[in-house]
Every structure is written in structure tokens, then in C-alpha cells.
Design a protein around this motif. Structure first.
Motif, mmCIF file in Angstrom:
data_model
loop_
_atom_site.group_PDB
_atom_site.id
_atom_site.type_symbol
_atom_site.label_atom_id
_atom_site.label_comp_id
_atom_site.label_asym_id
_atom_site.label_seq_id
_atom_site.Cartn_x
_atom_site.Cartn_y
_atom_site.Cartn_z
ATOM 1 N N THR A 1 0.834 -1.205 0.000
ATOM 2 C CA THR A 1 0.000 0.000 0.000
ATOM 3 C C THR A 1 0.867 1.254 0.000
ATOM 4 O O THR A 1 2.036 1.230 0.389
ATOM 5 C CB THR A 1 -0.917 0.043 1.235
ATOM 6 O OG1 THR A 1 -0.115 0.284 2.406
ATOM 7 C CG2 THR A 1 -1.689 -1.258 1.405
ATOM 8 N N VAL A 2 0.255 2.370 -0.409
ATOM 9 C CA VAL A 2 0.966 3.645 -0.425
ATOM 10 C C VAL A 2 1.306 4.075 0.994
ATOM 11 O O VAL A 2 2.374 4.646 1.254
ATOM 12 C CB VAL A 2 0.127 4.720 -1.145
ATOM 13 C CG1 VAL A 2 0.811 6.083 -1.074
ATOM 14 C CG2 VAL A 2 -0.118 4.329 -2.595
ATOM 15 N N SER B 1 -0.535 -4.978 -6.412
ATOM 16 C CA SER B 1 -1.104 -3.697 -5.993
ATOM 17 C C SER B 1 -0.074 -2.580 -6.065
ATOM 18 O O SER B 1 -0.401 -1.431 -6.383
ATOM 19 C CB SER B 1 -1.663 -3.788 -4.565
ATOM 20 O OG SER B 1 -0.628 -4.061 -3.628
ATOM 21 N N LEU C 1 -0.440 0.835 -8.319
ATOM 22 C CA LEU C 1 -0.387 2.117 -7.612
ATOM 23 C C LEU C 1 0.963 2.810 -7.780
ATOM 24 O O LEU C 1 1.320 3.695 -6.990
ATOM 25 C CB LEU C 1 -0.662 1.904 -6.122
ATOM 26 C CG LEU C 1 -2.045 1.363 -5.750
ATOM 27 C CD1 LEU C 1 -2.094 1.010 -4.275
ATOM 28 C CD2 LEU C 1 -3.120 2.391 -6.080
ATOM 29 N N HIS D 1 2.183 5.093 -9.685
ATOM 30 C CA HIS D 1 2.203 6.555 -9.753
ATOM 31 C C HIS D 1 2.108 7.168 -8.360
ATOM 32 O O HIS D 1 2.840 8.127 -8.037
ATOM 33 C CB HIS D 1 1.042 7.059 -10.620
ATOM 34 C CG HIS D 1 1.204 6.791 -12.081
ATOM 35 N ND1 HIS D 1 0.895 5.567 -12.637
ATOM 36 C CD2 HIS D 1 1.662 7.587 -13.094
ATOM 37 C CE1 HIS D 1 1.141 5.626 -13.944
ATOM 38 N NE2 HIS D 1 1.614 6.825 -14.244
ATOM 39 N N GLN D 2 1.235 6.624 -7.522
ATOM 40 C CA GLN D 2 1.098 7.149 -6.169
ATOM 41 C C GLN D 2 2.287 6.772 -5.299
ATOM 42 O O GLN D 2 2.700 7.546 -4.429
ATOM 43 C CB GLN D 2 -0.204 6.638 -5.543
ATOM 44 C CG GLN D 2 -1.457 7.130 -6.249
ATOM 45 C CD GLN D 2 -2.723 6.584 -5.601
ATOM 46 O OE1 GLN D 2 -2.888 6.665 -4.385
ATOM 47 N NE2 GLN D 2 -3.609 6.030 -6.421
ATOM 48 N N THR E 1 4.478 0.299 -14.241
ATOM 49 C CA THR E 1 5.427 0.809 -13.247
ATOM 50 C C THR E 1 6.492 1.682 -13.900
ATOM 51 O O THR E 1 6.826 2.759 -13.406
ATOM 52 C CB THR E 1 6.090 -0.365 -12.507
ATOM 53 O OG1 THR E 1 5.080 -1.232 -11.971
ATOM 54 C CG2 THR E 1 6.972 0.131 -11.373
#
Length: 570
Positions: free
Chosen positions: A407-408, A433, A437, A439-440, A487
Motif C-alpha cells: 500500500t501507499v 497492488s 499504484l 504513480h502514487q 510501473t
């Protein structure tokens, strides 16, 4: 496929037949087949019987003696091996001494039958357990069977099974190969590896890359090959021609040898044919492997696997001791590029006594990597303190990344800890995941590094050690390449580095497509760097981008490889 050779026939005289599998290490080579000695003599086992021990305690003492001998054999081999070979041999030594295995032997001795029967029953129990757990733990089944054979051989007074010493350069053929089989191979005598089991990230594949031996795994009916049968192995195409004409084979082998010699002559710096600079980095495990890597044309270290320094440690080393260990890795590169240090990737197939959770039902999806710090934050903080201290002592440019980030929020928390110590922070992209994600993720970290081994396994929901699923655990799988492209594109947009440090980086053909997707660095076993660098030097960035498009458009790995070859040939 046509006909097979028959025992007793002229190995080169029968009609040709072709076998195919998953290509691992490129190169064309040829020679007679030689089989691994996998079993202890049944006659010797029958003569031994129950051993004639008066008590279970005496039988257990004989088992303990065998354990000490086999474990010491693994340790001695690890001492003279390098890199991945040393790592897996050290892990095998620990597995031989495992208290749980000994407890199972004690219980089996109570049922009668003697130590050989007890070892068989205990190993059966753990093989079933690990196989049912799936994931990376299933890989231990091969190691356990190897340990069983070695223990039994010691108990009954027979030579340990393993790889014979060929009289002439030969092709080693086996159902599967344990780390103890592959670690001491002489590339001058064993010119190729062909196995019936295993995938592109198996122990056999990893060590074959390190040794530079052409290798094809997951070859159906490989063990049907007759001892002495003349084979032509193409490690690029993943094919084995049985009964090849020796004269024709020699011409192909010589052409391949000349091409490989040209690859080995490459000395860098890494760049495409039109001058676009690239970074080729080394994967290392300790100070010794870092020093050896510094002799190769690499721009730094893209993956320092810190957990491999502690596989045999019962207690966590103090910060000062850890700093000494890390400094030995950083020092050879203090004036040359950067060193990416991965925090402990313990758990699953790399249990560490002071860190790993025991008794997990599915450790590959459990508390491993970064997740170990959730319940034990001091473990992470002390390691980061040690890395910062080592960087200060050596003056090296140390980057730090965490494995198994999903997770971010996890990435942001980790980055804060790293930056507070004055170091550059990144995370591994192994969980799908993290790729989705990306970019974040790049809003909160300084770089990303794609671990293709685990990313492939988790994306395809396929145990990377399952031979029947080897076609899924291939980094050329379109779904995996799509996640890599997502990515890499995020990195281009953010203006931040995105590297690949999985086994895929060592594939010269795939490397061209990865660069075309926007990957900025490739990290691999130091032995593979020259081949990848030479390949990239032959192609323009436009060709790399075309290769990326071809790979991403393919429906399966074989089609992807063929499409990229066509693009680069045109």
C-alpha cells in the motif's frame, strides 16, 4: 517428436527427436547425456535393515551422527561456493539440523523399523506439509528429498548421491537438481543442464545463471533420455535435440561459442547503440560477492539481499555488528555508483530465527518482508541505523528499499524512517497492488525496483516451483509485462528511477523490451552483466521500444520471445 533411443543403442545413431522446456540460460552446446545419481543402493538399504540397534536411543544417536556429517558437508560446500549457491547450501545445512525434523524422527523410531525408516517417515511428513503450503515453501520438498538421500547414504555406509564426474564434457540430465547437486558444478565438464522439473526461478535456474551454464528446465520426459545419448541443447530456444549429428552440432556450438565470446568481451559503459545511457547493476549477498561484482563492468549494486547474511543466526546481531557486515558490501562501491540495500526479506522460503513468524498456514502470503516490522518496529529501526552507520563509515551512496510493500501508506511510513537517517528511500514492486499504484508510490518514495520473481508468482497465482505451472511462472507472461510497463511509465512521468532486480533482468532478449518500456536500470548476477550489456549495445532505443511493443502485444511467452527476436533481427 519422433522416436526415442533404446538402451544399448548407438546414442547418436537413432532418428532425431526434439524435447522442449523453459529456456533459462542462453547458449548452444552439445555432448553425451549423464544422469544424476539420485538414489542410494536398494541392496545396501536392504542389508542395513533396521540397523540392529538395541534401543531407540542408539538409533537416534546414529541419526544425530548422520545429521552432523551431512550438515557439515553442506557448510563446507557453502564455504567454497559463491552467491546464490552459498545461500541455498547454508539454508540446507540449517534444514538438516531442524529440530522439528528430529522430533519427527524420534516419533517414528517409536514405531519400529530403525533409523532409515524413521528418516523416510519424517521427511514424508514434512514434504506433504510444505507441498500443501504451496508458494515458496513447496521448493523445500526437493531439498528435503536430497537431505533424506544423504542421511540414508550416511546411515548405511554408501557414497552420497549426486552428480557424477563426467569423463568428457557432458549434458547433465535430471528429474530435478538440489542445491547440493548444482553448487559444485564445473562448467568445463558439465556443458548444459536439462531438468524435468523446475521453473525459471528455481534453485537450478538461479545457480545455472550464476555459473553461465546453458540450461533448460521443465522439460517433459527429460529422464527418458538414455545415458550417453548425444544431445544438442539450445538454451535460448529451450530445445533439446536427441540423437543430433555430432558434426552439425559442433558447427552450431562453435557459432554459439563465438557469439558468447563476443558478449564476454563487452566492458561497458552500458548504453544503447544510439548512445542512450543505461545502468547495469549487480545482485549481491555479502561482502565477498560485492567485491567480486566490483571486478565486473557494473555501475553499482541494484540488490543487496541483507537477509542472506543471517540465515544461520539464532539472535539478531547488534547495530554495530550489522554495520560491519553492511560496510563490507558498500565499501567496494564507495566511489562507483550506488548500492541498493534491501531490508530483511525474511519469511516464507528464507526463515530467520530472530525475525520469522512460525506456524503460518501460507507464509508466502503471510508476515514476510516489511510486514515483519509491523509487530516488531525495533527490528527495522535497528537495521536502518546500521545501514546509515555503514554508509557514513564508507562514504558510499546507499539507497534503501523495503520488500513486500502493498500500500501507499506502507511506502510512505517506510520512506519517512529511511529519510530521517539521510538515505534515499524506495520500495520493491513485487505485489501487483504496488504496480497498479506505482504513480502514487512514486509520490512518496525516491525510486522503485521491480522484483519479477515474486511479481510473476503473485500475478499468475502460480507457485514458482511447480513444474506443471512453469508456463505461468515465466516473466514473459503478458500480464507481468503489463504491470512492469505500468510501473516503468510511472517512473518516466515522475522523473524517478525504476529498476528491475529479478531474474528477468539477466535475460538479454527481455532486457531490450524492459528498457523500451522505460526501465532505467537492470540488476542481475554479476556473471550475466556482459551478455546483457553487449545485447543492448547492438540495438537502438527505437528498437528497444519496438521490442517492448511486440512483447506487450503477444498472447503468451513463446509468442513474445519470437516477436522480439523478429523485431531485433529486422
Amino acid at each position: 517428436m519422433t522416436t526415442d533411443a533404446r538402451p544399448g543403442s548407438d546414442p547418436g545413431a537413432h532418428p532425431q527427436a526434439e524435447l522442449s522446456g523453459t529456456p533459462v540460460v542462453a547458449g548452444v552446446t552439445a555432448g553425451p547425456a549423464v544422469h544424476v545419481i539420485t538414489d542410494v543402493s536398494p541392496e545396501a538399504v536392504a542389508r542395513f535393515g533396521d540397523g540392529g540397534f538395541a534401543t531407540d536411543e542408539e538409533a537416534l544417536a546414529a541419526y544425530d551422527d548422520a545429521v552432523a556429517f551431512v550438515a557439515e558437508t553442506f557448510t563446507e560446500k557453502a564455504g567454497i561456493a559463491h552467491g546464490a549457491a552459498a545461500e541455498v547450501l547454508t539454508a540446507s545445512a540449517g534444514l538438516v539440523r531442524d529440530k522439528g525434523l528430529r522430533s519427527a524422527v524420534v516419533k517414528a523410531l517409536g514405531s519400529g523399523g530403525g533409523p532409515v525408516a524413521a528418516v523416510h517417515a519424517a521427511v514424508d511428513q514434512f514434504v506433504t506439509l510444505f507441498t500443501n503450503m504451496g508458494g515458496l515453501m513447496a521448493e523445500r520438498a526437493t531439498d528435503l528429498r536430497d537431505i533424506e538421500r544423504r542421511l540414508v547414504a550416511r546411515l548405511v555406509g554408501e557414497p552420497a548421491p549426486g552428480v557424477p564426474t563426467p569423463l568428457v564434457p557432458s549434458v547433465l540430465v535430471a528429474s530435478d537438481l538440489a542445491p547440493s547437486d548444482t553448487s559444485g558444478l564445473d562448467p568445463d565438464q558439465v556443458v548444459a543442464l536439462v531438468t524435468e522439473r523446475g521453473g525459471p526461478t528455481s534453485h537450478t535456474a538461479i545457480i545455472a545463471r550464476q555459473l553461465g551454464i546453458p540450461c533448460v528446465v521443465g522439460v517433459a520426459s527429460a529422464t527418458s533420455v538414455v545415458e550417453g545419448e548425444y544431445l544438442l541443447v539450445d538454451g535460448s530456444a529451450g530445445t533439446i535435440v536427441r540423437g543430433a549429428d555430432p558434426a552439425e552440432a559442433r558447427a552450431l556450438v562453435e557459432a554459439s561459442r563465438a557469439e558468447r565470446a563476443a558478449l564476454e568481451a563487452w566492458t561497458g559503459p552500458a548504453a544503447t547503440a544510439d548512445g542512450v545511457p543505461l545502468q547495469l547493476l549487480a545482485n549481491v549477498a555479502d561482502g565477498a560477492s560485492s567485491l567480486r561484482a566490483s571486478d565486473e563492468p557494473v555501475d553499482g549494486v541494484g540488490l543487496f539481499r541483507t537477509e542472506l547474511c543471517f540465515l544461520d543466526r539464532a539472535e539478531e546481531p547488534a547495530v554495530e555488528e550489522q554495520a560491519d557486515i553492511y560496510a563490507a558490501v558498500l565499501n567496494p562501491f564507495r566511489d562507483r555508483g550506488h548500492v541498493v540495500v534491501r531490508t530483511l526479506d525474511a519469511g516464507s522460503d528464507k526463515p530467520i530465527a530472530f525475525a520469522t513468524h512460525e506456524g503460518e498456514e501460507n507464509p508466502a502470503l503471510g508476515v514476510r518482508g516489511l510486514r515483519l516490522s509491523f509487530g516488531n518496529p525495533g527490528l527495522m529501526e535497528r537495521q536502518l541505523d546500521a545501514i546509515a552507520l555503514a554508509a557514513e563509515r564508507t562514504g558510499a551512496d546507499a539507497w534503501v528499499m523495503a520488500p513486500m510493500v502493498a500500500t501507499v501508506a506502507e511506502a510512505q511510513d517506510f520512506a519517512g524512517l529511511v529519510r530521517s537517517r539521510g538515505l534515499k528511500a524506495g520500495v520493491m514492486v513485487e505485489v501487483p497492488s504496488a504496480a497498479l499504484l506505482a504513480h502514487q508510490m512514486l509520490e512518496v518514495v525516491d525510486f522503485l525496483s521491480i522484483g519479477t520473481n515474486d511479481l510473476t508468482q503473485y500475478t499468475l497465482a502460480a507457485d514458482r516451483m511447480a513444474t506443471d505451472l512453469a508456463h505461468l511462472t515465466d516473466p514473459w507472461q503478458p500480464a507481468v509485462l503489463q504491470l512492469i510497463a505500468i510501473t516503468a511509465h510511472a517512473g518516466v512521468e515522475a522523473g524517478k528511477p525504476v529498476g528491475v532486480c529479478g531474474e528477468a533482468a539477466a535475460d538479454p532478449l527481455l532486457a531490450t523490451a524492459l528498457v523500451g518500456m522505460g526501465v532505467t536500470s537492470l540488476s542481475m548476477a554479476a556473471r550475466a552483466v556482459r551478455g546483457v550489456g553487449s545485447q543492448l549495445a547492438r540495438v537502438t532505443m527505437d528498437a528497444c521500444e519496438a521490442a517492448a511493443e511486440a512483447a506487450l502485444s503477444a498472447r503468451d511467452p513463446r509468442a513474445g520471445r519470437e516477436a522480439v527476436r523478429r523485431v531485433l533481427a529486422g
